[in-house]
Design a protein around this motif. Structure first.
Motif, short mmCIF file in Angstrom:
data_model
loop_
_atom_site.label_atom_id
_atom_site.label_comp_id
_atom_site.label_asym_id
_atom_site.label_seq_id
_atom_site.Cartn_x
_atom_site.Cartn_y
_atom_site.Cartn_z
N VAL A 91 38.43 45.56 38.66
CA VAL A 91 38.50 44.34 39.46
C VAL A 91 39.79 43.58 39.14
O VAL A 91 40.45 43.07 40.05
CB VAL A 91 37.25 43.46 39.21
CG1 VAL A 91 37.41 42.07 39.76
CG2 VAL A 91 36.02 44.12 39.80
N PHE A 92 40.17 43.53 37.86
CA PHE A 92 41.40 42.84 37.48
C PHE A 92 42.63 43.59 37.98
O PHE A 92 43.55 42.99 38.56
CB PHE A 92 41.47 42.64 35.96
CG PHE A 92 42.73 41.95 35.53
CD1 PHE A 92 42.95 40.62 35.81
CD2 PHE A 92 43.71 42.66 34.85
CE1 PHE A 92 44.12 39.97 35.42
CE2 PHE A 92 44.89 42.03 34.45
CZ PHE A 92 45.09 40.69 34.73
N LEU A 93 42.67 44.90 37.77
CA LEU A 93 43.83 45.68 38.20
C LEU A 93 44.03 45.59 39.71
O LEU A 93 45.17 45.59 40.20
CB LEU A 93 43.69 47.14 37.76
CG LEU A 93 43.72 47.38 36.25
CD1 LEU A 93 43.50 48.86 35.94
CD2 LEU A 93 45.00 46.88 35.61
N ASP A 94 42.94 45.48 40.45
CA ASP A 94 43.03 45.37 41.90
C ASP A 94 43.70 44.05 42.35
O ASP A 94 44.21 43.97 43.46
CB ASP A 94 41.65 45.47 42.55
CG ASP A 94 41.12 46.89 42.59
OD1 ASP A 94 41.91 47.83 42.33
OD2 ASP A 94 39.92 47.07 42.87
N LEU A 95 43.69 43.04 41.50
CA LEU A 95 44.32 41.75 41.82
C LEU A 95 45.83 41.76 41.61
O LEU A 95 46.53 40.87 42.10
CB LEU A 95 43.75 40.66 40.92
CG LEU A 95 42.36 40.16 41.23
CD1 LEU A 95 41.89 39.22 40.13
CD2 LEU A 95 42.36 39.44 42.56
N LEU A 96 46.33 42.73 40.87
CA LEU A 96 47.75 42.73 40.51
C LEU A 96 48.63 43.13 41.69
O LEU A 96 48.23 43.94 42.53
CB LEU A 96 48.00 43.69 39.35
CG LEU A 96 47.26 43.37 38.05
CD1 LEU A 96 47.57 44.43 36.99
CD2 LEU A 96 47.61 41.98 37.56
N PRO A 97 49.84 42.58 41.73
CA PRO A 97 50.79 42.99 42.77
C PRO A 97 51.09 44.50 42.63
O PRO A 97 50.96 45.06 41.54
CB PRO A 97 52.04 42.16 42.46
CG PRO A 97 51.59 41.05 41.58
CD PRO A 97 50.37 41.54 40.86
N PRO A 98 51.51 45.14 43.72
CA PRO A 98 51.74 46.60 43.71
C PRO A 98 52.70 47.09 42.62
O PRO A 98 52.52 48.19 42.11
CB PRO A 98 52.31 46.88 45.09
CG PRO A 98 51.85 45.76 45.94
CD PRO A 98 51.74 44.57 45.04
#
Length: 190
Positions: A91-98
């Motif tokens: 869930v956290f990694l999905d929030l990060l910019p590409p």
């Protein structure tokens, strides 16, 4: 790698007293004296609503993302559940910019009940780290529960093989003279 660096660690464990969170912090102790700045992101402490709603504007989430932006080294620690890294970390990694990890060195760490989960680092976590721009991913370190025995005073005691693998993974980050000796005493409660 530079002689000093900004390190950001991410703990993807939902548990406060987890082996993976302890291993993540222990890796930081092996780099003492090298970090000019060190920040830790315990994903379980971030606001659940903001994580689940992918609200990168939430102040706590924005601070966590900002902590990653200045890091030269990112240590990612996670327990392995059902042959994959934790959903909390996802869930956290999905929030990060590409390109959140572009230009950064990344050390993946994981813990699991048995060696059967060892390949989850290579087949589940590393592809996501690469998708976030990481091109220099150090050798991942996987520890079984048996390799991190609970200490009666708190924390865990790593077995010698785990210490050796962690030190090998960290070796590219610093001159050999600065690496803490595997025989050097450590506080297992950290």
């Amino acid at each position: 790698m530079q002689a000093t660096m900004h390190i950001t660690s991410i703990s993807g464990s939902p548990s406060e007293r987890s082996r993976s969170a302890w291993l993540t912090q222990f890796a930081l102790t092996r780099l003492e004296g090298v970090a000019t700045r060190s920040e830790h992101i315990a994903v379980r402490e971030l606001p659940a609503g903001a994580l689940l709603n992918a609200d990168a504007q939430d102040p706590a989430i924005a601070r966590a993302i900002d902590a990653l932006s200045g890091a030269g080294l990112v240590i990612v620690g996670t327990p392995i559940y059902k042959a994959a890294y934790s959903g909390l970390l996802k869930v956290f990694l999905d929030l990060l910019p590409p390109d959140a990890l572009r230009g950064k060195t990344v050390l993946p760490l994981a813990t699991g009940g048995s060696p059967a989960h060892l390949l989850a680092l290579d087949y589940a976590l590393k592809p996501v780290l690469s998708a976030l721009g990481a091109r220099y991913v150090l050798d991942g370190v996987f520890a079984t529960d048996a390799q991190l025995q609970r200490h009666e005073a708190g924390g865990y005691v790593p077995d010698p093989d785990l210490l050796a693998r962690l030190d090998r993974a960290l070796q590219p980050l610093l001159p050999a003279a600065r690496m803490r000796s595997a025989a050097e005493p450590f506080d297992c409660r950290r």
